[in-house]
Design a protein around this motif. Structure first.
Motif, PDB file in Angstrom:
ATOM      1  N   GLY A  18       0.811  -1.228   0.000  1.00 44.87           N
ATOM      2  CA  GLY A  18       0.000   0.000   0.000  1.00 44.87           C
ATOM      3  C   GLY A  18       0.835   1.264   0.000  1.00 44.87           C
ATOM      4  N   VAL A  19       1.860   1.299  -0.822  1.00 46.47           N
ATOM      5  CA  VAL A  19       2.774   2.453  -0.850  1.00 46.47           C
ATOM      6  C   VAL A  19       2.100   3.665  -1.499  1.00 46.47           C
ATOM      7  CG1 VAL A  19       4.997   3.320  -1.684  1.00 46.47           C
ATOM      8  CG2 VAL A  19       4.794   0.945  -0.944  1.00 46.47           C
ATOM      9  N   VAL A  20       2.204   4.810  -0.815  1.00 46.38           N
ATOM     10  CA  VAL A  20       1.692   6.080  -1.371  1.00 46.38           C
ATOM     11  C   VAL A  20       2.823   7.099  -1.259  1.00 46.38           C
ATOM     12  CG1 VAL A  20      -0.113   7.832  -1.244  1.00 46.38           C
ATOM     13  CG2 VAL A  20      -0.599   5.518  -0.451  1.00 46.38           C
ATOM     14  N   ASP A  21       3.243   7.693  -2.403  1.00 44.12           N
ATOM     15  CA  ASP A  21       4.337   8.671  -2.314  1.00 44.12           C
ATOM     16  C   ASP A  21       3.788  10.013  -1.816  1.00 44.12           C
ATOM     17  OD1 ASP A  21       3.778  10.561  -4.570  1.00 44.12           O
ATOM     18  OD2 ASP A  21       4.009   8.740  -5.777  1.00 44.12           O
ATOM     19  N   PRO A  22       4.671  10.903  -1.316  1.00 40.86           N
ATOM     20  CA  PRO A  22       4.201  12.148  -0.665  1.00 40.86           C
ATOM     21  C   PRO A  22       3.288  13.007  -1.542  1.00 40.86           C
ATOM     22  CG  PRO A  22       6.579  11.864  -0.368  1.00 40.86           C
ATOM     23  CD  PRO A  22       6.135  10.769  -1.271  1.00 40.86           C
ATOM     24  N   ASP A  23       3.662  13.214  -2.804  1.00 40.64           N
ATOM     25  CA  ASP A  23       2.854  14.065  -3.682  1.00 40.64           C
ATOM     26  C   ASP A  23       1.469  13.477  -3.904  1.00 40.64           C
ATOM     27  OD1 ASP A  23       4.952  15.779  -3.885  1.00 40.64           O
ATOM     28  OD2 ASP A  23       5.720  14.930  -5.766  1.00 40.64           O
TER      29      ASP A  23
ATOM     30  N   ALA B  69      -4.631  -5.952   4.999  1.00 40.56           N
ATOM     31  CA  ALA B  69      -3.609  -5.150   5.682  1.00 40.56           C
ATOM     32  C   ALA B  69      -3.781  -3.664   5.358  1.00 40.56           C
ATOM     33  CB  ALA B  69      -2.217  -5.622   5.275  1.00 40.56           C
ATOM     34  N   ILE B  70      -4.196  -3.362   4.116  1.00 39.43           N
ATOM     35  CA  ILE B  70      -4.360  -1.953   3.714  1.00 39.43           C
ATOM     36  C   ILE B  70      -5.593  -1.346   4.388  1.00 39.43           C
ATOM     37  CG2 ILE B  70      -4.836  -0.432   1.742  1.00 39.43           C
ATOM     38  CD1 ILE B  70      -3.059  -2.395   0.073  1.00 39.43           C
ATOM     39  N   ILE B  71      -6.685  -2.111   4.494  1.00 38.96           N
ATOM     40  CA  ILE B  71      -7.862  -1.613   5.227  1.00 38.96           C
ATOM     41  C   ILE B  71      -7.465  -1.336   6.675  1.00 38.96           C
ATOM     42  CG2 ILE B  71     -10.163  -2.204   6.103  1.00 38.96           C
ATOM     43  CD1 ILE B  71     -10.559  -3.865   3.528  1.00 38.96           C
ATOM     44  N   GLY B  72      -6.655  -2.236   7.253  1.00 37.64           N
ATOM     45  CA  GLY B  72      -6.191  -2.052   8.630  1.00 37.64           C
ATOM     46  C   GLY B  72      -5.363  -0.796   8.792  1.00 37.64           C
ATOM     47  N   THR B  73      -4.448  -0.552   7.863  1.00 41.16           N
ATOM     48  CA  THR B  73      -3.551   0.611   7.978  1.00 41.16           C
ATOM     49  C   THR B  73      -4.305   1.917   7.776  1.00 41.16           C
ATOM     50  OG1 THR B  73      -1.349   1.390   7.364  1.00 41.16           O
ATOM     51  CG2 THR B  73      -2.789   0.871   5.558  1.00 41.16           C
ATOM     52  N   GLN B  74      -5.431   1.877   7.046  1.00 41.02           N
ATOM     53  CA  GLN B  74      -6.225   3.103   6.856  1.00 41.02           C
ATOM     54  C   GLN B  74      -7.017   3.468   8.108  1.00 41.02           C
ATOM     55  OE1 GLN B  74      -8.691   3.186   3.370  1.00 41.02           O
ATOM     56  NE2 GLN B  74      -6.936   3.456   2.023  1.00 41.02           N
TER      57      GLN B  74
ATOM     58  N   LEU C  45     -10.584   6.221   2.194  1.00 39.13           N
ATOM     59  CA  LEU C  45     -11.339   5.136   1.549  1.00 39.13           C
ATOM     60  C   LEU C  45     -11.352   5.324   0.035  1.00 39.13           C
ATOM     61  CD1 LEU C  45     -13.188   2.624   1.963  1.00 39.13           C
ATOM     62  CD2 LEU C  45     -15.115   4.190   1.920  1.00 39.13           C
ATOM     63  N   ALA C  46     -11.443   6.588  -0.403  1.00 40.45           N
ATOM     64  CA  ALA C  46     -11.448   6.870  -1.840  1.00 40.45           C
ATOM     65  C   ALA C  46     -10.124   6.442  -2.486  1.00 40.45           C
ATOM     66  CB  ALA C  46     -11.683   8.361  -2.075  1.00 40.45           C
ATOM     67  N   ALA C  47      -9.041   6.442  -1.682  1.00 38.24           N
ATOM     68  CA  ALA C  47      -7.719   6.072  -2.214  1.00 38.24           C
ATOM     69  C   ALA C  47      -7.495   4.562  -2.198  1.00 38.24           C
ATOM     70  CB  ALA C  47      -6.637   6.765  -1.396  1.00 38.24           C
ATOM     71  N   LEU C  48      -8.456   3.813  -1.650  1.00 37.61           N
ATOM     72  CA  LEU C  48      -8.267   2.367  -1.479  1.00 37.61           C
ATOM     73  C   LEU C  48      -8.016   1.654  -2.808  1.00 37.61           C
ATOM     74  CD1 LEU C  48      -8.347   0.229   0.838  1.00 37.61           C
ATOM     75  CD2 LEU C  48     -10.681  -0.248   0.135  1.00 37.61           C
ATOM     76  N   ASP C  49      -8.756   2.060  -3.849  1.00 42.60           N
ATOM     77  CA  ASP C  49      -8.596   1.437  -5.172  1.00 42.60           C
ATOM     78  C   ASP C  49      -7.148   1.563  -5.640  1.00 42.60           C
ATOM     79  OD1 ASP C  49      -9.131   0.369  -7.738  1.00 42.60           O
ATOM     80  OD2 ASP C  49      -9.472   2.378  -8.537  1.00 42.60           O
ATOM     81  N   GLU C  50      -6.632   2.787  -5.566  1.00 44.06           N
ATOM     82  CA  GLU C  50      -5.263   3.040  -6.024  1.00 44.06           C
ATOM     83  C   GLU C  50      -4.238   2.297  -5.173  1.00 44.06           C
ATOM     84  OE1 GLU C  50      -2.549   7.005  -6.451  1.00 44.06           O
ATOM     85  OE2 GLU C  50      -4.626   7.137  -7.148  1.00 44.06           O
ATOM     86  N   MET C  51      -4.478   2.218  -3.863  1.00 41.14           N
ATOM     87  CA  MET C  51      -3.514   1.579  -2.961  1.00 41.14           C
ATOM     88  C   MET C  51      -3.469   0.058  -3.119  1.00 41.14           C
ATOM     89  SD  MET C  51      -4.093   3.757   0.542  1.00 41.14           S
ATOM     90  CE  MET C  51      -2.857   2.932   1.521  1.00 41.14           C
ATOM     91  N   THR C  52      -4.569  -0.539  -3.587  1.00 38.46           N
ATOM     92  CA  THR C  52      -4.635  -2.008  -3.613  1.00 38.46           C
ATOM     93  C   THR C  52      -4.349  -2.622  -4.983  1.00 38.46           C
ATOM     94  OG1 THR C  52      -7.031  -1.843  -3.935  1.00 38.46           O
ATOM     95  CG2 THR C  52      -6.265  -2.221  -1.696  1.00 38.46           C
ATOM     96  N   ARG C  53      -4.347  -1.830  -6.039  1.00 36.38           N
ATOM     97  CA  ARG C  53      -4.142  -2.414  -7.381  1.00 36.38           C
ATOM     98  C   ARG C  53      -2.823  -3.171  -7.465  1.00 36.38           C
ATOM     99  NH1 ARG C  53      -6.746   1.498 -12.058  1.00 36.38           N
ATOM    100  NH2 ARG C  53      -8.777   1.644 -11.046  1.00 36.38           N
ATOM    101  N   GLY C  54      -2.900  -4.395  -7.998  1.00 36.68           N
ATOM    102  CA  GLY C  54      -1.695  -5.210  -8.142  1.00 36.68           C
ATOM    103  C   GLY C  54      -1.328  -5.986  -6.896  1.00 36.68           C
ATOM    104  N   HIS C  55      -2.049  -5.742  -5.789  1.00 34.14           N
ATOM    105  CA  HIS C  55      -1.805  -6.496  -4.556  1.00 34.14           C
ATOM    106  C   HIS C  55      -2.714  -7.724  -4.487  1.00 34.14           C
ATOM    107  CE1 HIS C  55       1.039  -3.867  -2.596  1.00 34.14           C
ATOM    108  NE2 HIS C  55       0.271  -2.811  -2.754  1.00 34.14           N
ATOM    109  N   MET C  56      -2.396  -8.635  -3.573  1.00 34.36           N
ATOM    110  CA  MET C  56      -3.222  -9.824  -3.355  1.00 34.36           C
ATOM    111  C   MET C  56      -4.395  -9.479  -2.429  1.00 34.36           C
ATOM    112  SD  MET C  56      -1.258 -12.056  -4.921  1.00 34.36           S
ATOM    113  CE  MET C  56      -1.365 -13.738  -4.394  1.00 34.36           C
ATOM    114  N   ILE C  57      -5.392 -10.387  -2.380  1.00 32.95           N
ATOM    115  CA  ILE C  57      -6.556 -10.154  -1.492  1.00 32.95           C
ATOM    116  C   ILE C  57      -6.087 -10.028  -0.038  1.00 32.95           C
ATOM    117  CG2 ILE C  57      -8.715 -11.127  -0.593  1.00 32.95           C
ATOM    118  CD1 ILE C  57      -9.205 -12.395  -3.279  1.00 32.95           C
ATOM    119  N   SER C  58      -5.124 -10.852   0.369  1.00 35.44           N
ATOM    120  CA  SER C  58      -4.650 -10.799   1.762  1.00 35.44           C
ATOM    121  C   SER C  58      -4.012  -9.443   2.075  1.00 35.44           C
ATOM    122  CB  SER C  58      -3.659 -11.922   2.028  1.00 35.44           C
ATOM    123  OG  SER C  58      -2.603 -11.862   1.088  1.00 35.44           O
TER     124      SER C  58
END
Length: 416
Positions: free
Chosen positions: A227-232, A402-407, A385-398
């Motif tokens: 769930g990497v998000v760069d500063p910009d 972890a990304i829902i948890g970190t949000q 929550l709106a950023a969830l799509d972008e944060m999860t693309r290319g990741h596995m379901i598991s």
């Protein structure tokens, strides 16, 4: 050749990884997420609409029920907006009490986040440890407001009442005197004594959480680089709080736009480097320590500085119970305040606080009546929550769990 197609499936709304009714429509290539579409609207609390039909005072308990893990922080933004429109001063002691309880609330919030996030990823013990500390802090809520969760303690002009001189004690017919005395060891003094005792014990508990997780190789495999998000991009997506600071942006309203007495207190803003789930974990762990440091400073100031805790303007704040029973004018003030409520001059105001999850803002429009003309809530979880799509693309379901948890999402404020 066989036709290759993606699967579309529901994740939730009853999935335990989400704190509330999150429904995600996932488009999957095998177990890899191609798209995640969050569907909201299953909760519909209608807080903003309800506020238009309640007096300003009657809306305070609704604030607790928005993000029901950060109760007093929600109340704080709401009363700040009212105070801005009324242009009233808050006694300095009330400001210190508010700041102290804001930080207690931050610890409460992060404890639930830590326990639930670890549990979602598969670690059971941390959840039990975190809830052990939450019990002590709920006792502080109960001592000061009478309620363990939905406190309705902050009021326009200050707080509902001063800190009590004694803590509620354990009583039981099933335990003998020695067992009860042991349980009540740190409850023999005032609420401030109890909070001071907790703040002395808490750093040791944080070390326990870190022993369980920080260098745990399974925890790191599940969170490092996820769930990497760069500063910009974090700024562009409207992220705030630990989500933004985890990406390396040192933005904290307590430092950048100080309110109450934060500008008189000494604390640091923890900042991450990589913008992944692990960095956001480290940021929140350090926030535990910083909040504890702020609480200690507030305790020290409150011990030696008595004074009023609510405005003496009885058009806004109620008179004391004794005055109300002895003085006719005080009784009229009391009656008017709790039936009709106070009127706010026409105008608009926006007030925001550094809520445990990010910037929580209240935009209030008054038309001169005793109820808000409009109330709009800026919930920190909504852009996350709106950023969830972008944060999860290319990741596995598991990894999605972890990304829902970190949000640190709570749906009461998102589906308001």
């Amino acid at each position: 050749m066989a036709e290759i197609r993606n699967y579309t499936m529901n994740f939730g709304p009853q999935h335990p990884a989400a704190h509330g009714v999150l429904r995600l429509v996932l488009e999957l290539d095998g177990e890899v997420i191609q798209r995640a579409d969050p569907h909201i609207g299953l909760l519909h609390r209608a807080t903003e609409k309800l506020a238009e039909n309640r007096t300003y005072l009657q809306t305070i308990p609704y604030m607790d029920r928005l993000d029901y893990v950060s109760m007093m922080a929600n109340e704080h933004a709401y009363v700040l907006a009212i105070e801005k429109l009324l242009n009233i001063d808050v006694p300095i002691r009330a400001q210190y009490i508010r700041v102290m309880f804001d930080e207690i609330t931050r610890i409460l919030n992060h404890l639930l986040w830590l326990g639930a996030h670890a549990l979602d990823v598969g670690a059971m013990t941390v959840f039990l440890y975190a809830f052990r500390e939450r019990e002590d802090l709920f006792d502080c809520y109960e001592a000061v407001s009478g309620a363990r969760m939905h406190a309705a303690y902050y009021r326009p002009g200050g707080v509902y009442r001063d800190l009590p001189d004694r803590m509620p004690q354990y009583e039981s017919t099933l335990k003998n005197k020695n067992e009860l005395d042991k349980l009540n060891t740190n409850r023999c003094g005032s609420l401030l004594d109890f909070i001071a005792d907790f703040s002395n014990r808490f750093p040791r508990y944080i070390d326990e959480y870190e022993t369980l997780l920080t260098d745990n190789r399974i925890w790191k495999q599940r969170t490092v680089g996820i769930g990497v998000v760069d500063p910009d991009r974090a700024i562009a997506l409207g992220m705030t709080g630990p989500m933004l600071r985890g990406s390396g942006v040192a933005w904290d309203l307590r430092k950048k736009q100080p309110y109450e007495v934060y500008d008189q207190l000494n604390f640091d803003i923890p900042v991450g480097m990589n913008g992944d789930c692990y960095d956001r974990y480290l940021v929140r762990i350090e926030e535990f320590r910083q909040s504890n440091h702020i609480i200690k400073q507030c305790i020290e100031w409150l011990r030696k500085s008595p004074g009023p805790v609510i405005s003496d303007n009885h058009k806004i704040a109620p008179p004391t119970r004794t005055a109300m029973k002895e003085d006719m004018e005080a009784m009229i003030h009391h009656f008017k305040l709790f039936t009709e409520g106070f009127h706010i001059p026409a105008g608009e105001a926006y007030a925001a606080v550094e809520h445990p999850k990010g910037e929580f803002g209240i935009y209030l429009i008054s038309d001169g009546a005793n109820k808000p003309y409009r109330l709009k809530i800026r919930a920190p979880g909504f852009p996350h929550l709106a950023a969830l799509d972008e944060m999860t693309r290319g990741h596995m379901i598991s990894d999605l769990v972890a990304i829902i948890g970190t949000q640190d999402i709570v749906f009461g404020e998102i589906d308001r």
